[in-house]
Design an enzyme around this catalytic site. Structure first.
Site, PDB file in Angstrom:
ATOM      1  N   HIS A   1       0.845  -1.204   0.000  1.00 45.31           N
ATOM      2  CA  HIS A   1       0.000   0.000   0.000  1.00 45.31           C
ATOM      3  C   HIS A   1       0.879   1.252   0.000  1.00 45.31           C
ATOM      4  CE1 HIS A   1      -2.711  -2.913   2.310  1.00 45.31           C
ATOM      5  NE2 HIS A   1      -3.414  -2.634   1.232  1.00 45.31           N
TER       6      HIS A   1
ATOM      7  N   GLN B   1      -8.288  -7.731 -10.663  1.00 45.57           N
ATOM      8  CA  GLN B   1      -9.008  -6.562 -10.144  1.00 45.57           C
ATOM      9  C   GLN B   1      -8.604  -5.290 -10.903  1.00 45.57           C
ATOM     10  OE1 GLN B   1      -9.719  -5.737  -5.811  1.00 45.57           O
ATOM     11  NE2 GLN B   1      -7.950  -4.440  -6.076  1.00 45.57           N
TER      12      GLN B   1
HETATM   13  P1  AMP Z   1      -6.309  -4.139  -0.388  1.00 47.23           P
HETATM   14  O1  AMP Z   1      -6.175  -3.318   0.838  1.00 47.23           O
HETATM   15  O2  AMP Z   1      -5.750  -5.516  -0.257  1.00 47.23           O
HETATM   16  O3  AMP Z   1      -7.686  -4.096  -0.967  1.00 47.23           O
HETATM   17  O4  AMP Z   1      -5.360  -3.455  -1.463  1.00 47.23           O
HETATM   18  C1  AMP Z   1      -5.483  -2.095  -1.803  1.00 47.23           C
HETATM   19  C2  AMP Z   1      -4.626  -1.802  -3.017  1.00 47.23           C
HETATM   20  O5  AMP Z   1      -3.252  -2.097  -2.717  1.00 47.23           O
HETATM   21  C3  AMP Z   1      -5.006  -2.658  -4.233  1.00 47.23           C
HETATM   22  O6  AMP Z   1      -4.922  -1.865  -5.408  1.00 47.23           O
HETATM   23  C4  AMP Z   1      -3.955  -3.742  -4.205  1.00 47.23           C
HETATM   24  O7  AMP Z   1      -3.704  -4.309  -5.471  1.00 47.23           O
HETATM   25  C5  AMP Z   1      -2.743  -2.986  -3.699  1.00 47.23           C
HETATM   26  N1  AMP Z   1      -1.775  -3.907  -3.109  1.00 47.23           N
HETATM   27  C6  AMP Z   1      -2.018  -4.841  -2.140  1.00 47.23           C
HETATM   28  N2  AMP Z   1      -0.909  -5.558  -1.882  1.00 47.23           N
HETATM   29  C7  AMP Z   1       0.055  -5.083  -2.724  1.00 47.23           C
HETATM   30  C8  AMP Z   1       1.427  -5.414  -2.954  1.00 47.23           C
HETATM   31  N3  AMP Z   1       2.041  -6.394  -2.276  1.00 47.23           N
HETATM   32  N4  AMP Z   1       2.105  -4.708  -3.883  1.00 47.23           N
HETATM   33  C9  AMP Z   1       1.492  -3.715  -4.573  1.00 47.23           C
HETATM   34  N5  AMP Z   1       0.215  -3.350  -4.401  1.00 47.23           N
HETATM   35  C10 AMP Z   1      -0.500  -4.024  -3.496  1.00 47.23           C
END
Ligand code: AMP
Length: 281
Positions: A37, A153
């Protein structure tokens, strides 16, 4: 940094910023923030005048038997991290604020949501597109930042923005990984130590697949079979899917061709992990 819980206030603050010519960047999340994030937040901060983060554990994207109730909620720590990354507004609406009684309207992207996570998690993407559609209408950002970690997604949301004419540019940021290669995820903390160690096999198997493609292997079944046997040899993970799909349409490919996503979902105990890599031929 302002913490905003009301949609009206969020809309007022953004429209003020826009009237004074500010460029607005937006990072939607479900919180329990980690370095994945953080990389999105940094890019958002660098490229915009107003950086908006949302934290909302969206009940509509969880299935009945999924982990909505136990999904980690860490608002206090998230606030500290967001402040450190110089976020301007942290938007934290309640479920009632987002879905008041009598809520009836949904967004659905067809076809691209039938495979991979769409097949294993019926209704999941309908929940994702609905909440992000709402958030885009509330925050009205110029730029939306998403992670490659959730490749399907990102592709689905890009298509939604295009098909429904959301006036937003979508930037997809690379997957941030732990030292052993495991893709960072808020769900990694569910893993007991043994499964956590084993889970590093996912990225090892994906890297081996990339080498296979580079060496001329174009058979999706062959590539998936190689990944499957490596995971089987080196861990107790139970495979949900391993698929090679076109990076834009997310439709399965028999032969790897052009920009291809090799994606997988694997259960370690009660925790389902996803990861992917992009290959180009
Ligand atoms: P989430 O909180 O899991 O819904 O993720 C929020 C955003 O952060 C989404 O766009 C995810 O794809 C991105 N995200 C989550 N984990 C990672 C990661 N390890 N590397 C890059 N982006 C991430």
């Amino acid at each position: 940094m302002r913490v905003v819980r009301s949609i009206r206030t969020m809309q007022r603050l953004v429209s003020q910023a826009k009237r004074s010519g500010k460029r607005v960047g937006f990072v939607p999340t479900m919180g329990a923030l980690h370095d994945g994030h953080r990389s999105l937040l940094r890019r958002c901060r660098r490229e915009n005048d107003l950086a908006v983060l949302s934290i909302f554990v969206n009940p509509k994207q969880f299935g009945l038997r999924e982990d909505f109730a136990k999904y980690p909620r860490r608002e206090h720590d998230d606030k500290k991290l967001a402040k450190k990354e110089k976020v301007d507004i942290m938007f934290v609406p309640s479920v009632k604020e987002m879905y008041p009684e009598g809520y009836l309207t949904y967004i659905e992207v067809e076809k691209m949501t039938q495979f991979l996570c769409g097949r294993s998690r019926p209704g999941h993407f309908k929940g994702v597109t609905t909440v992000v559609g709402k958030l885009l209408n509330i925050v009205t950002p110029d730029v939306l930042y998403l992670g490659q970690k959730d490749a399907q997604q990102a592709a689905v949301l890009k298509r939604m923005a295009r098909d429904l004419n959301f006036p937003v540019a979508v930037r997809v940021c690379p997957t941030v990984r732990e030292a052993d290669g495991l893709a960072m995820s808020s769900r990694n903390q569910y893993l007991p130590a043994g499964q956590r160690r084993e889970a590093a096999v996912l990225y090892r198997a994906l890297r081996e697949a990339r080498q296979g493609v580079a060496a001329g292997n174009r058979s999706s079944a062959g590539i998936a079979g190689g990944i499957r046997s490596r995971i089987g040899r080196e861990s107790s993970g139970r495979i949900d899917y391993i698929e090679c799909v076109d990076a834009d349409t997310i439709l399965p490919l028999k032969r790897i061709q052009g920009k291809t996503i090799i994606a997988l979902a694997v259960w370690f105990g009660k925790t389902r992990l996803i990861d992917n890599i992009i290959v180009r031929t």
